[in-house]
Design a protein around this motif. Sequence first.
Motif, mmCIF file in Angstrom:
data_model
loop_
_atom_site.group_PDB
_atom_site.id
_atom_site.type_symbol
_atom_site.label_atom_id
_atom_site.label_comp_id
_atom_site.label_asym_id
_atom_site.label_seq_id
_atom_site.Cartn_x
_atom_site.Cartn_y
_atom_site.Cartn_z
ATOM 1 N N THR A 6 0.844 -1.173 0.000
ATOM 2 C CA THR A 6 0.000 0.000 0.000
ATOM 3 C C THR A 6 0.886 1.232 0.000
ATOM 4 O O THR A 6 2.028 1.173 0.442
ATOM 5 N N VAL A 81 -6.727 0.051 2.389
ATOM 6 C CA VAL A 81 -6.093 1.270 2.895
ATOM 7 C C VAL A 81 -6.000 2.287 1.757
ATOM 8 O O VAL A 81 -6.344 3.459 1.917
ATOM 9 N N PHE A 108 -12.996 -0.325 4.883
ATOM 10 C CA PHE A 108 -11.625 -0.316 5.399
ATOM 11 C C PHE A 108 -11.595 -0.939 6.793
ATOM 12 O O PHE A 108 -10.789 -1.832 7.076
ATOM 13 N N VAL A 112 -9.474 -4.444 7.229
ATOM 14 C CA VAL A 112 -8.077 -4.246 7.601
ATOM 15 C C VAL A 112 -7.491 -5.407 8.407
ATOM 16 O O VAL A 112 -6.321 -5.768 8.219
ATOM 17 N N PHE A 148 -2.000 8.781 3.911
ATOM 18 C CA PHE A 148 -1.493 7.451 4.273
ATOM 19 C C PHE A 148 -0.867 7.498 5.661
ATOM 20 O O PHE A 148 -1.111 6.616 6.487
ATOM 21 N N TYR A 151 -3.760 7.516 8.228
ATOM 22 C CA TYR A 151 -4.465 6.235 8.366
ATOM 23 C C TYR A 151 -3.549 5.139 8.895
ATOM 24 O O TYR A 151 -3.933 4.354 9.765
ATOM 25 N N ILE A 152 -2.330 5.069 8.370
ATOM 26 C CA ILE A 152 -1.393 4.037 8.822
ATOM 27 C C ILE A 152 -0.988 4.291 10.274
ATOM 28 O O ILE A 152 -0.846 3.354 11.059
ATOM 29 N N LEU A 155 -3.590 2.859 12.366
ATOM 30 C CA LEU A 155 -3.518 1.394 12.326
ATOM 31 C C LEU A 155 -2.397 0.871 13.208
ATOM 32 O O LEU A 155 -2.558 -0.118 13.914
ATOM 33 N N VAL A 164 0.958 -4.139 10.181
ATOM 34 C CA VAL A 164 1.317 -2.985 9.351
ATOM 35 C C VAL A 164 2.814 -2.733 9.489
ATOM 36 O O VAL A 164 3.323 -2.591 10.609
#
Length: 191
Positions: A6, A81, A108, A112, A148, A151-152, A155, A164
């Motif tokens: 991703t 993602v 999502f 995930v 990104f 969001y990451i 996560l 991740v």
Amino acid sequence: MIISFTGAQSTGKTTLLNLIRDKNYEFNYVDEVTRRIKREYNLPINESGGDITQSMIMADHIANVYRKGDHDVTVLDRCAVDGVVYTQWLYNNEQVKKATLDHAKLMFQMLVDKYDAIFITCPVDVELEDDGERSTNVKFREDIQSLFDMYIGHLMVDNMDKNVFVVAGTVEERMNYIQKVLAKKGLDIKI
């Protein structure tokens, strides 16, 4: 096992997937979502996307998680993602409705944990390359990368790094790291 790359455009996702594929591992490979939708349905993508494009992309991400291939391991070029990040950018720029973003966020959240390893590709030291389909808009790439990161980051906190992983450095350094992560998850591959 489902493995996904991703990240923003032109950060090495397809290169990494192809390096694994070139070793002739008997895995299921899904190397396109967005570009396939552009070609098959003549829909705009990247910063020109809209509600229909993003809905179809999220539907593909759902299908990729539940699709039964011939092998026990599936390697994806992109995952949910990516879908939620690009949908968020389009929403922020008033190109998709809130309902489209809400759906992308829900999918999502539902998908995930189904990915055994999500490798986010770092854009540092990877040039933005024009392949005729990806966006070469530097500002767009920076905006996408910021989303990104957001969001990451959530996560990694929520999942405490269980699925991740950020990959950076040269292609060889990235592949060595991927190999180590997958070995800890019980998948021994040599790249």
